[in-house]
Enzyme design. Structure first.
Site, PDB file in Angstrom:
ATOM      1  N   ILE A  13      -5.336  57.694  -3.408  1.00 59.11           N
ATOM      2  CA  ILE A  13      -6.299  58.474  -2.601  1.00 59.11           C
ATOM      3  C   ILE A  13      -7.553  57.646  -2.332  1.00 59.11           C
ATOM      4  CG2 ILE A  13      -7.526  60.660  -2.368  1.00 59.11           C
ATOM      5  CD1 ILE A  13      -5.619  61.860  -4.438  1.00 59.11           C
ATOM      6  N   LEU A  37      -7.577  47.946 -11.785  1.00 63.51           N
ATOM      7  CA  LEU A  37      -6.252  47.449 -11.401  1.00 63.51           C
ATOM      8  C   LEU A  37      -5.226  47.668 -12.505  1.00 63.51           C
ATOM      9  CD1 LEU A  37      -7.123  44.191  -9.378  1.00 63.51           C
ATOM     10  CD2 LEU A  37      -6.815  46.541  -8.549  1.00 63.51           C
ATOM     11  N   ALA A  86     -11.341  57.189 -10.095  1.00 67.02           N
ATOM     12  CA  ALA A  86     -10.591  56.432 -11.112  1.00 67.02           C
ATOM     13  C   ALA A  86     -10.071  57.342 -12.217  1.00 67.02           C
ATOM     14  CB  ALA A  86     -11.479  55.347 -11.717  1.00 67.02           C
ATOM     15  N   SER A  89      -3.277  59.190 -13.606  1.00 66.64           N
ATOM     16  CA  SER A  89      -3.002  60.350 -12.755  1.00 66.64           C
ATOM     17  C   SER A  89      -1.589  60.931 -12.855  1.00 66.64           C
ATOM     18  CB  SER A  89      -3.281  59.968 -11.290  1.00 66.64           C
ATOM     19  OG  SER A  89      -2.314  59.037 -10.839  1.00 66.64           O
ATOM     20  N   THR A 131      -8.391  68.070  -9.880  1.00 69.78           N
ATOM     21  CA  THR A 131      -7.078  68.571  -9.507  1.00 69.78           C
ATOM     22  C   THR A 131      -6.968  70.084  -9.721  1.00 69.78           C
ATOM     23  OG1 THR A 131      -4.764  68.544 -10.233  1.00 69.78           O
ATOM     24  CG2 THR A 131      -6.356  67.864 -11.853  1.00 69.78           C
ATOM     25  N   ASP A 132      -6.054  70.700  -9.003  1.00 68.71           N
ATOM     26  CA  ASP A 132      -5.802  72.133  -9.230  1.00 68.71           C
ATOM     27  C   ASP A 132      -5.044  72.358 -10.535  1.00 68.71           C
ATOM     28  OD1 ASP A 132      -3.331  71.112  -8.443  1.00 68.71           O
ATOM     29  OD2 ASP A 132      -2.982  72.586  -6.865  1.00 68.71           O
ATOM     30  N   GLU A 133      -4.532  71.264 -11.134  1.00 68.64           N
ATOM     31  CA  GLU A 133      -3.735  71.425 -12.361  1.00 68.64           C
ATOM     32  C   GLU A 133      -4.581  71.918 -13.530  1.00 68.64           C
ATOM     33  OE1 GLU A 133      -0.843  68.329 -13.029  1.00 68.64           O
ATOM     34  OE2 GLU A 133      -0.742  67.888 -10.895  1.00 68.64           O
ATOM     35  N   TYR A 156      -2.573  65.278 -19.105  1.00 67.61           N
ATOM     36  CA  TYR A 156      -3.294  64.871 -17.888  1.00 67.61           C
ATOM     37  C   TYR A 156      -4.271  65.949 -17.451  1.00 67.61           C
ATOM     38  CZ  TYR A 156      -4.149  64.515 -12.846  1.00 67.61           C
ATOM     39  OH  TYR A 156      -4.750  64.508 -11.605  1.00 67.61           O
ATOM     40  N   LEU A 196       6.539  62.418  -6.861  1.00 66.85           N
ATOM     41  CA  LEU A 196       7.748  63.002  -6.260  1.00 66.85           C
ATOM     42  C   LEU A 196       8.086  62.449  -4.866  1.00 66.85           C
ATOM     43  CD1 LEU A 196       9.992  65.261  -6.554  1.00 66.85           C
ATOM     44  CD2 LEU A 196       8.505  66.640  -5.101  1.00 66.85           C
ATOM     45  N   PRO A 290       8.595  68.846 -20.022  1.00 66.34           N
ATOM     46  CA  PRO A 290       8.005  69.814 -20.969  1.00 66.34           C
ATOM     47  C   PRO A 290       6.694  70.378 -20.408  1.00 66.34           C
ATOM     48  CG  PRO A 290       8.228  67.606 -21.967  1.00 66.34           C
ATOM     49  CD  PRO A 290       8.643  67.477 -20.546  1.00 66.34           C
TER      50      PRO A 290
HETATM   51  P1  NAD Z   1      -3.751  56.618  -8.689  1.00 65.93           P
HETATM   52  O1  NAD Z   1      -3.093  56.638 -10.018  1.00 65.93           O
HETATM   53  O2  NAD Z   1      -2.974  56.244  -7.488  1.00 65.93           O
HETATM   54  O3  NAD Z   1      -5.023  55.640  -8.732  1.00 65.93           O
HETATM   55  C1  NAD Z   1      -5.914  55.608  -9.796  1.00 65.93           C
HETATM   56  C2  NAD Z   1      -6.768  54.355  -9.657  1.00 65.93           C
HETATM   57  O4  NAD Z   1      -7.722  54.323 -10.731  1.00 65.93           O
HETATM   58  C3  NAD Z   1      -5.959  53.053  -9.753  1.00 65.93           C
HETATM   59  O5  NAD Z   1      -6.337  52.168  -8.722  1.00 65.93           O
HETATM   60  C4  NAD Z   1      -6.323  52.494 -11.126  1.00 65.93           C
HETATM   61  O6  NAD Z   1      -6.270  51.078 -11.183  1.00 65.93           O
HETATM   62  C5  NAD Z   1      -7.744  53.016 -11.277  1.00 65.93           C
HETATM   63  N1  NAD Z   1      -8.139  53.107 -12.690  1.00 65.93           N
HETATM   64  C6  NAD Z   1      -7.440  53.679 -13.711  1.00 65.93           C
HETATM   65  N2  NAD Z   1      -8.122  53.535 -14.862  1.00 65.93           N
HETATM   66  C7  NAD Z   1      -9.282  52.912 -14.556  1.00 65.93           C
HETATM   67  C8  NAD Z   1     -10.412  52.505 -15.321  1.00 65.93           C
HETATM   68  N3  NAD Z   1     -10.482  52.725 -16.652  1.00 65.93           N
HETATM   69  N4  NAD Z   1     -11.429  51.890 -14.683  1.00 65.93           N
HETATM   70  C9  NAD Z   1     -11.374  51.640 -13.343  1.00 65.93           C
HETATM   71  N5  NAD Z   1     -10.330  51.994 -12.585  1.00 65.93           N
HETATM   72  C10 NAD Z   1      -9.297  52.623 -13.180  1.00 65.93           C
HETATM   73  O7  NAD Z   1      -4.407  58.060  -8.524  1.00 65.93           O
HETATM   74  P2  NAD Z   1      -4.626  58.938  -7.205  1.00 65.93           P
HETATM   75  O8  NAD Z   1      -3.396  59.706  -6.937  1.00 65.93           O
HETATM   76  O9  NAD Z   1      -5.233  58.096  -6.148  1.00 65.93           O
HETATM   77  O10 NAD Z   1      -5.709  59.969  -7.764  1.00 65.93           O
HETATM   78  C11 NAD Z   1      -7.107  59.715  -7.603  1.00 65.93           C
HETATM   79  C12 NAD Z   1      -7.877  60.876  -8.217  1.00 65.93           C
HETATM   80  O11 NAD Z   1      -7.480  62.088  -7.602  1.00 65.93           O
HETATM   81  C13 NAD Z   1      -7.624  61.047  -9.712  1.00 65.93           C
HETATM   82  O12 NAD Z   1      -8.845  61.374 -10.327  1.00 65.93           O
HETATM   83  C14 NAD Z   1      -6.641  62.202  -9.793  1.00 65.93           C
HETATM   84  O13 NAD Z   1      -6.785  62.927 -10.989  1.00 65.93           O
HETATM   85  C15 NAD Z   1      -7.077  63.028  -8.590  1.00 65.93           C
HETATM   86  N6  NAD Z   1      -6.020  63.863  -7.985  1.00 65.93           N
HETATM   87  C16 NAD Z   1      -4.872  63.298  -7.513  1.00 65.93           C
HETATM   88  C17 NAD Z   1      -3.914  64.102  -6.914  1.00 65.93           C
HETATM   89  C18 NAD Z   1      -2.648  63.530  -6.326  1.00 65.93           C
HETATM   90  O14 NAD Z   1      -1.829  64.294  -5.817  1.00 65.93           O
HETATM   91  N7  NAD Z   1      -2.451  62.232  -6.332  1.00 65.93           N
HETATM   92  C19 NAD Z   1      -4.126  65.481  -6.806  1.00 65.93           C
HETATM   93  C20 NAD Z   1      -5.308  66.023  -7.324  1.00 65.93           C
HETATM   94  C21 NAD Z   1      -6.265  65.192  -7.893  1.00 65.93           C
HETATM   95  P1  TYD Z   2       4.480  64.827  -9.355  1.00 66.36           P
HETATM   96  O1  TYD Z   2       4.570  64.087  -8.072  1.00 66.36           O
HETATM   97  O2  TYD Z   2       4.660  64.084 -10.624  1.00 66.36           O
HETATM   98  O3  TYD Z   2       3.065  65.598  -9.336  1.00 66.36           O
HETATM   99  P2  TYD Z   2       2.496  66.730 -10.351  1.00 66.36           P
HETATM  100  O4  TYD Z   2       3.264  66.705 -11.600  1.00 66.36           O
HETATM  101  O5  TYD Z   2       1.094  66.253 -10.548  1.00 66.36           O
HETATM  102  O6  TYD Z   2       2.581  68.023  -9.612  1.00 66.36           O
HETATM  103  O7  TYD Z   2       5.531  66.009  -9.346  1.00 66.36           O
HETATM  104  C1  TYD Z   2       5.551  66.992  -8.333  1.00 66.36           C
HETATM  105  C2  TYD Z   2       6.616  67.986  -8.678  1.00 66.36           C
HETATM  106  O8  TYD Z   2       7.904  67.351  -8.594  1.00 66.36           O
HETATM  107  C3  TYD Z   2       6.513  68.522 -10.094  1.00 66.36           C
HETATM  108  O9  TYD Z   2       6.897  69.909 -10.099  1.00 66.36           O
HETATM  109  C4  TYD Z   2       7.518  67.699 -10.880  1.00 66.36           C
HETATM  110  C5  TYD Z   2       8.593  67.411  -9.846  1.00 66.36           C
HETATM  111  N1  TYD Z   2       9.312  66.114  -9.984  1.00 66.36           N
HETATM  112  C6  TYD Z   2      10.701  66.094  -9.964  1.00 66.36           C
HETATM  113  O10 TYD Z   2      11.374  67.140  -9.866  1.00 66.36           O
HETATM  114  N2  TYD Z   2      11.329  64.885 -10.071  1.00 66.36           N
HETATM  115  C7  TYD Z   2      10.637  63.717 -10.200  1.00 66.36           C
HETATM  116  O11 TYD Z   2      11.261  62.629 -10.325  1.00 66.36           O
HETATM  117  C8  TYD Z   2       9.207  63.753 -10.207  1.00 66.36           C
HETATM  118  C9  TYD Z   2       8.402  62.489 -10.347  1.00 66.36           C
HETATM  119  C10 TYD Z   2       8.582  64.985 -10.086  1.00 66.36           C
END
Ligand code: NAD
Ligand code: TYD
Length: 350
Positions: A13, A37, A86, A89, A131-133, A156, A196, A290
């Site tokens: 993101i 990184l 950061a 995730s 996150t909504d989680e 998480y 996913l 789980p």
């Molecule tokens: P991502 O895992 O793709 O990226 C995380 C980034 O943070 C990476 O570039 C990693 O190198 C960096 N990072 C990790 N630990 C670090 C540290 N100690 N210092 C500096 N950098 C560090 O995650 P994302 O999917 O881009 O998510 C970004 C944010 O959005 C997170 O806070 C996550 O909780 C939140 N979020 C993500 C989703 C989603 O669907 N991906 C949904 C809701 C909220």
């Molecule tokens: P994920 O992308 O890991 O996001 P989050 O757990 O943060 O919602 O998973 C999205 C949904 O897909 C979640 O209900 C778990 C499910 N899932 C699978 O069924 N198979 C998979 O291989 C993965 C990674 C997730």
């Protein structure tokens, strides 16, 4: 906002947000991207941005938990606002080994808040991405609102909940100007293929099994990443300090249906597999995660009514764009999946 610190800007993101800021938004300042990184951080996602935006984009490889060095970064680049992505995730990784989640997500956020407290006169905003989680799991009905009590179920989501509470508390206790957004599951380009949607796209392309957890009826509310970026920027500019905002795509769908849609679109867009449109046959039900939350769904009416934001992308069009991107960006895909890539990062960035 002249010198905006983006943490985790090499992640999914964060990289999309930096692109949006520099390429599309009305932001006129400089982005300082601090990223450790980890396996999920990928500077390749921003190589062209670095070339095209020169002085308006700075990359610093750093760990947000390193207080002294992070303080130096804030001072050297005269940071006046922070957008904090950061984090560790991935839920499955947090179940297997929670330590880094506690460290980065909780202690890292706390470190940034403390550094901001010391610089209260110069840093005008801390926007925290969450996150909504944190709200836990919904039954068949209802939506998460900003007032839903926190009830996180995975390491998480518990670590994100803790960081949200710290951000809120630093506003209440020390008066720091903060905003928080809690968003639903994002999808789009540059997402690490453990989540996913990209995992299923790439496995479907390659004719590998598509592991669906449990009965496949867990529901997520899918948000196209660019819609998330416009929401973040809107909150940063116009959001009420001390407030939280829920951001969602109004796109609820059971996982099994998502995977079936992906199969159909990959069949249509990629004819390398001579299966005659049978990628659905690759779906394999596997052991459930789980503590697997059953349903997430966001009520984003505060964003809509107070800030005039709404998601633009339909799931159908967003998913099609995302699949095309993964099919066309082989180099990015093979690099982030290779062990050699981590060695390359080590050699280039130390
Ligand atoms: P991502 O895992 O793709 O990226 C995380 C980034 O943070 C990476 O570039 C990693 O190198 C960096 N990072 C990790 N630990 C670090 C540290 N100690 N210092 C500096 N950098 C560090 O995650 P994302 O999917 O881009 O998510 C970004 C944010 O959005 C997170 O806070 C996550 O909780 C939140 N979020 C993500 C989703 C989603 O669907 N991906 C949904 C809701 C909220
Ligand atoms: P994920 O992308 O890991 O996001 P989050 O757990 O943060 O919602 O998973 C999205 C949904 O897909 C979640 O209900 C778990 C499910 N899932 C699978 O069924 N198979 C998979 O291989 C993965 C990674 C997730």
């Amino acid at each position: 906002m002249n010198n905006l610190l983006v943490t985790g800007g090499c992640g999914f993101i964060g990289a999309n947000f930096i692109r949006y800021l520099l390429e599309e938004s009305d932001f006129k300042g400089r982005v300082i991207n601090v990223d450790k990184l980890t396996y999920a951080g990928n500077p390749l996602s921003l190589t062209d941005i670095e070339k095209r935006f020169g002085v308006r984009y700075v990359f610093v490889k750093e760990d947000i938990c390193e207080r002294r060095r992070m303080g130096e970064v804030l001072d050297r680049y005269q940071v006046d606002s922070i957008c904090h992505f950061a984090a560790e995730s991935h839920v499955d990784r947090s179940i297997a080994s929670p330590d880094e989640f506690i460290r980065t997500n909780i202690l890292g956020t706390h470190t940034l808040l403390e550094l901001m407290r010391e610089r209260a006169k110069t840093i005008a905003l801390f926007h925290h991405i969450s996150t909504d989680e944190v709200f836990g799991s919904l039954g068949a009905d209802g939506f998460f609102t900003e007032d839903t009590p926190y009830r996180p179920n995975s390491p998480y989501s518990a670590s994100k909940a803790a960081s949200d509470h710290l951000v809120r508390a630093y506003h209440e206790t020390y008066g720091l100007p903060v905003t928080i957004s809690n968003c639903s599951n994002n999808y789009g380009p540059f997402q690490f293929p453990e989540k996913l949607i990209p995992l299923m796209i790439l496995n479907a392309r390659e004719g590998k099994p598509l592991p669906v957890y449990g009965d496949g009826l867990n529901v997520r509310d899918w948000l196209y990443v660019r819609d998330h970026c416009t929401a973040i920027w809107t909150i940063m500019k116009h959001g009420r300090r001390g407030s939280t905002y829920n951001v969602g795509g109004r796109n609820e769908m059971p996982n099994l249906e998502v995977v079936q849609l992906i199969c159909g679109m990959v069949d249509e867009l990629d004819d390398r597999l001579s299966s005659g449109g049978l990628r659905k046959g690759l779906i394999a039900f596997v052991k459930d995660r789980p503590g697997h939350d059953r349903r997430y769904a966001i009520d984003c009416s505060r964003m809509e009514s107070t800030l005039g934001w709404k998601p633009e992308e339909s799931f159908e069009s967003g998913l099609r764009k995302t699949i095309r991107w993964y099919l066309e960006n082989n180099e990015w895909v093979s690099q982030v999946r290779s062990g050699a890539y981590q060695a390359w990062i080590q050699a280039h960035y130390g």
